[in-house]
Enzyme design. Structure first.
Site, PDB file in Angstrom:
ATOM      1  CG  ASN A 119      -1.803   1.134   1.376  1.00  0.00           C
ATOM      2  OD1 ASN A 119      -1.766   2.057   0.548  1.00  0.00           O
ATOM      3  ND2 ASN A 119      -2.627   1.135   2.404  1.00  0.00           N
ATOM      4  NE  ARG A 164      -6.048   1.595   0.224  1.00  0.00           N
ATOM      5  CZ  ARG A 164      -5.942   2.784   0.822  1.00  0.00           C
ATOM      6  NH1 ARG A 164      -4.776   3.205   1.254  1.00  0.00           N
ATOM      7  NH2 ARG A 164      -6.999   3.536   0.989  1.00  0.00           N
ATOM      8  CG  HIS A 183     -11.935   4.668   3.209  1.00  0.00           C
ATOM      9  ND1 HIS A 183     -12.438   5.771   3.861  1.00  0.00           N
ATOM     10  CD2 HIS A 183     -10.595   4.704   3.390  1.00  0.00           C
ATOM     11  CE1 HIS A 183     -11.448   6.442   4.413  1.00  0.00           C
ATOM     12  NE2 HIS A 183     -10.305   5.810   4.145  1.00  0.00           N
ATOM     13  CG  ASN A 190      -4.909   9.045  10.532  1.00  0.00           C
ATOM     14  OD1 ASN A 190      -5.130   9.738  11.524  1.00  0.00           O
ATOM     15  ND2 ASN A 190      -3.964   8.132  10.496  1.00  0.00           N
ATOM     16  N   GLY A 191      -8.365   9.071   7.527  1.00  0.00           N
ATOM     17  CA  GLY A 191      -9.366   9.472   6.538  1.00  0.00           C
ATOM     18  C   GLY A 191     -10.696   8.855   6.966  1.00  0.00           C
ATOM     19  NE  ARG A 210      -7.457  13.480   2.924  1.00  0.00           N
ATOM     20  CZ  ARG A 210      -7.484  12.153   2.979  1.00  0.00           C
ATOM     21  NH1 ARG A 210      -8.582  11.517   3.367  1.00  0.00           N
ATOM     22  NH2 ARG A 210      -6.439  11.457   2.617  1.00  0.00           N
ATOM     23  CG  ASP A 248      -3.945  10.281  17.831  1.00  0.00           C
ATOM     24  OD1 ASP A 248      -3.213   9.489  17.221  1.00  0.00           O
ATOM     25  OD2 ASP A 248      -4.716   9.938  18.754  1.00  0.00           O
ATOM     26  N   GLY A 279      -9.744   2.939  12.789  1.00  0.00           N
ATOM     27  CA  GLY A 279      -9.165   3.153  14.129  1.00  0.00           C
ATOM     28  C   GLY A 279     -10.113   3.834  15.102  1.00  0.00           C
ATOM     29  N   GLY A 288     -13.569   4.247  14.606  1.00  0.00           N
ATOM     30  CA  GLY A 288     -14.824   3.474  14.666  1.00  0.00           C
ATOM     31  C   GLY A 288     -14.685   2.216  15.517  1.00  0.00           C
ATOM     32  CD  GLU A 314      -8.665  -0.546   4.255  1.00  0.00           C
ATOM     33  OE1 GLU A 314      -8.182  -0.321   5.389  1.00  0.00           O
ATOM     34  OE2 GLU A 314      -8.796   0.329   3.393  1.00  0.00           O
TER      35      GLU A 314
END
Ligand code: ADP
Length: 404
Positions: A15, A94, A183, A214-215, A244, A286, A334, A336, A389
């Site tokens: 990735n 990926r 995603h 993070n996204g 973002r 974070d 992370g 969720g 993933e």
């Protein structure tokens, strides 16, 4: 009857980000991770590779300015030194953007490279890194099949009503400007696993999945297929993320350029790297740090969490329009998978849809544990489902290799 264990089907999963490279060797039979690691600060002053193998963590320092090709070389030596190439059947890459052309994973050949190159104009930084990863792996693992798994592919089932922007139509027909979503591998995986958990076929399941790392992105899944998703042409759209902004008023561009003399690159940095949880809190991107600070009374950290949850809840509620009825809301990524605080906040805001949070189950479903976190006998259900993933990439690669 004696049972025989299946032949190992090890897939090297790569990735490549713009300055990082995540890697793992996964057994496609069961998702078992043989080795995993991260090369970071590639092309910078002090790049390094950290990896986990046999329970031990090791760091290798790379020479200054070494980038993807050198990191992959070092990785290849590492793999060979530990005899990990013995059962390798493929390399799975990926790939962030597959445009409209790639609706599923494919064996990489020259046409596929051209297709990825074309789609890269839609995500230049990621696309360039993905192509570098592919060419380096091809040079290092001569003869080993290479498979591309696209982050956008799962969302190619969206209808044009969901994916078209209200912009001049020519921007779509001539340049491919539309919502693609990202995603996809994660949303696909957690939908399948949640259907198993709820003991119902995924093809007859309506889910909303919230991938919060993070996204962050939210996807509406109708009868197992993506019908709408919050990320767009790029990963910048949708809900609030670590750094973002998510959706903003596009009029901001004019304001920033005319009033504050920003150029395009500065606006891109502002929206991608200086906004989101970090921008609001002025503390960190974070989530753990922000939650701790909020508990300790940091006002902007509290505000960042409140905005994050409000925007997420609003996005979930909006997806009741394409779905009409919902079996479950899925939390993954992370945040969720670990933040009981954010999950409870969001579920409480959605009580009008029938959601109710079971506090004990919500606390139990952390640190890699899956589970139903809604109160018994309520619907829709709320579920925590750890994503994987890498396993999806390994499985797709193994299935494609089987067909060769
Ligand atoms: P990536 O998108 O880079 O794969 P992850 O899925 O690992 O990211 O998610 C990283 C996010 O998960 C960070 O914001 C981190 O703070 C958050 N996170 C991890 N553990 C916890 C926790 N126990 N509580 C709250 N947030 C957490």
């Amino acid at each position: 009857m004696p049972t025989t264990s299946p032949e190992p089907q090890h897939v090297l999963v790569l990735n490549c980000g713009s300055s990082s490279l995540k890697f793992a060797i996964i057994d496609a039979n069961d998702g078992h991770e043989i080795i995993s690691g991260l090369a970071e600060r590639l092309g910078d002053k002090a790049p390094s590779i950290k990896y986990k193998f046999n329970g031990a963590k090791t760091v290798i320092d790379l020479a200054a300015n070494q980038a993807h090709a050198e990191a992959i070389n070092t990785l290849v030596n590492l793999i060979k030194d530990h005899n990990l190439d013995e059962h390798l059947i493929a390399v799975g890459h990926r790939v962030v953007h597959g445009g409209e052309h790639f609706t599923k994973s494919v064996l990489i050949d020259e046409d596929v490279i051209n297709g990825i190159t074309k789609a890269s104009s839609l995500a230049p930084l990621h696309g360039h890194a993905n192509l570098l990863g592919i060419s380096s792996a091809q040079a290092s693992f001569i003869g080993l099949p290479q498979v591309a798994v696209f982050d956008t592919a799962f969302h190619q089932t969206m209808d044009e009503v969901a994916y078209l922007y209200a912009l001049p139509y020519k921007l779509y027909t001539d340049y491919g400007v539309r919502r693609y979503g990202m995603h996809g591998t994660s949303h696909y995986y957690v939908a399948g696993q949640t259907a198993k958990l709820l003991n119902q076929p995924v093809e007859k399941s309506n889910f909303i999945s919230a991938h919060l790392g993070n996204g962050c992105s939210v996807t509406a899944i109708k009868n197992g297929k993506s019908v709408d998703t919050s990320m767009g042409l790029t990963p910048l759209a949708g809900i609030v993320m670590g750094t973002r902004s998510g959706d903003i008023d596009p009029g901001l561009f004019n304001f920033l350029t005319t009033q504050l003399s920003y150029n395009a690159q500065q606006i891109d940095n502002l929206l991608n790297q200086e906004s989101g949880l970090l921008g609001i809190s002025e503390l960190s991107n974070d989530c753990r740090t922000i939650e701790e600070a909020a508990v300790a009374g940091h006002k902007q950290a509290r505000l960042a969490l409140d905005i994050f949850c409000y925007r997420l809840a609003k996005q979930i509620a909006a997806y009741m329009v394409p779905l009409q009825c919902l079996d479950a809301l899925i939390f993954t990524g992370g945040i969720g998978e670990n933040s009981d605080i954010i999950r409870e906040n969001v579920i409480n805001q959605l009580a009008f849809l029938g959601f109710s949070c079971n506090q004990k189950s919500n606390l139990d479903a952390r640190f890699g544990n899956q589970g139903i976190i809604s109160s018994a006998n309520t619907s829709p259900k709320a579920v925590v489902m750890p994503t994987n993933e890498e396993w999806v990439i390994a499985l797709d690669a193994a299935n494609i290799v089987k067909e060769l």
